[in-house]
Design an enzyme around this catalytic site. Structure first.
Site, PDB file in Angstrom:
ATOM      1  N   GLY A  24       0.846  -1.194   0.038  1.00  0.00           N
ATOM      2  CA  GLY A  24       0.042  -0.098  -0.095  1.00  0.00           C
ATOM      3  C   GLY A  24       1.099   1.266  -0.001  1.00  0.00           C
ATOM      4  O   GLY A  24       0.087   2.139  -0.466  1.00  0.00           O
ATOM      5  N   ASP A  25       1.907   1.208   0.649  1.00  0.00           N
ATOM      6  CA  ASP A  25       3.122   2.095   0.504  1.00  0.00           C
ATOM      7  C   ASP A  25       2.956   2.346  -0.349  1.00  0.00           C
ATOM      8  O   ASP A  25       3.747   3.615  -1.132  1.00  0.00           O
ATOM      9  CB  ASP A  25       3.820   2.079   2.171  1.00  0.00           C
ATOM     10  CG  ASP A  25       3.410   2.157   3.105  1.00  0.00           C
ATOM     11  OD1 ASP A  25       2.633   2.081   3.197  1.00  0.00           O
ATOM     12  OD2 ASP A  25       3.921   1.224   4.109  1.00  0.00           O
ATOM     13  N   GLY A  26       4.318   1.188  -1.044  1.00  0.00           N
ATOM     14  CA  GLY A  26       4.335   1.679  -2.452  1.00  0.00           C
ATOM     15  C   GLY A  26       3.230   2.187  -3.379  1.00  0.00           C
ATOM     16  O   GLY A  26       3.458   3.131  -4.318  1.00  0.00           O
TER      17      GLY A  26
END
Length: 346
Positions: free
Chosen positions: A294-296
């Site tokens: 999700g951060d990516g």
């Protein structure tokens, strides 16, 4: 210098190691779990560094996202602020961030260690044990020091994870940056971070969301906010549409809401329009670790958006691409700088 993106949040040095089951049993860890370190686990970090080959990752959600954005941006485009101690873990974190092209402007405190997260790998399973420590000590006074506020003033876009608002310094800093963004018509972007944030910090979250031009989250975070807001719906598309209509300080920009759903379609709402964007499936044999995907995704989206790309479908595709890189690797890591070639057209 002017940065395309300034990110702020709670930095954690991820210490990744393939460990023996006896270590898991010693601490009573259960595979694929996560916890905050208590006094019992304080020796864990030195133990894995001493007894196992480790990989250091400049972690914390927003720092992961900033590193992902830099993957698609020209050199020296991203900068990150957070709080660390003056210790070996901070040195490792700065080095790891630099290797991904991320500039860091860490506040240094002396009385507590740098925040760390032990990432214990057993086969295809992961266990996370986080010691927040210095990561929660960032102060708005540090942000407003002339040398740091110049970075804020020069940045073109901002990204803050909602974990940052769980402590007073991060909350005050989020409001200060949001106000500056609204007054200067810069993009202020925010991630809902975790379902519990909306439950535990609803008032703070709403105060910062007032400045948010782009809101990221996953389906669980969207539904958690819907519950506390009394919207009485679990439909992610409907929640995204309601989010897009919430009041915001900067009326010159419509709010963009982006909700991911793992391997299912990504939902985007702008004004009263909702679109869905399919995810290109990754073969299960290629999936190594979904931690940090999700951060990516947010990093990929912002890597294009901060270059002035207005086509949100392209930005979503860039997010899917970077998330796809992450899940093919251990932890929220990206291919080395030297291997960043042949990036597709989105």
């Amino acid at each position: 210098m002017a940065y395309a993106l300034l990110a702020l949040e709670n930095p954690l040095l991820d210490i990744q190691a393939n460990v023996k089951q006896e270590l898991m049993d010693k601490y009573g860890f259960v595979s694929n779990g996560a916890m905050l370190a208590s006094e019992k686990e304080q020796g864990l970090y030195e133990e894995i560094v001493r007894d196992y080959p480790v990989v250091y990752v400049a972690g914390g959600a927003a720092q992961n996202t900033a590193r992902g954005a830099q993957y698609l941006l020209p050199a020296n485009s991203t900068v990150y602020m957070g709080c660390v101690s003056n210790d070996q873990y901070a040195d490792q974190m700065k080095k790891a961030a630099s290797e991904d092209g991320l500039e860091t402007k860490y506040q240094i405190v002396e009385n507590v260690p740098t925040g760390t997260c032990a990432v214990l790998i057993t086969g295809q399973d992961r266990f996370l044990c986080a010691n927040l420590s210095a990561s929660e000590k960032f102060s708005v006074d540090t942000l407003q020091k002339p040398e740091n506020w110049k970075v804020v003033e020069s940045a073109k876009n901002f990204y803050i994870g909602a974990f940052f608002i769980s402590h007073d310094g991060g909350y005050a800093s989020s409001l200060a940056v949001g106000k500056h963004a609204a007054e200067t018509n810069k993009a202020f972007t925010m991630n809902l971070s975790a379902p519990w944030v909306a439950l535990a910090f609803r008032d703070r979250l709403d105060a910062v969301l007032n400045y948010a031009d782009i809101v990221f989250g996953n389906e669980d975070e969207a539904r958690s906010y819907s519950k506390v807001a009394g919207w009485e719906t679990d439909d992610v598309k409907e929640i995204a549409a309601k989010f897009a209509q919430l009041p915001k300080a900067n009326t010159q920009r419509p709010r963009i809401v982006v909700f991911t759903q793992g391997a299912d379609e990504t939902v985007v709402a702008v004004g009263d329009k909702v679109t869905v964007h399919p995810v290109e499936k990754v073969s299960s044999s290629e999936i190594v670790d979904t931690n940090g995907a999700g951060d990516g995704f947010c990093g990929g989206f912002l890597g294009l958006y901060t270059q002035g790309v207005e086509d949100l479908h392209k930005c979503v595709n860039a997010g899917h691409y970077i998330a796809g890189l992450v899940i093919r690797r251990v932890g929220p890591t990206y291919p080395p700088m030297a291997e960043r070639t042949n990036i597709p057209e989105f």
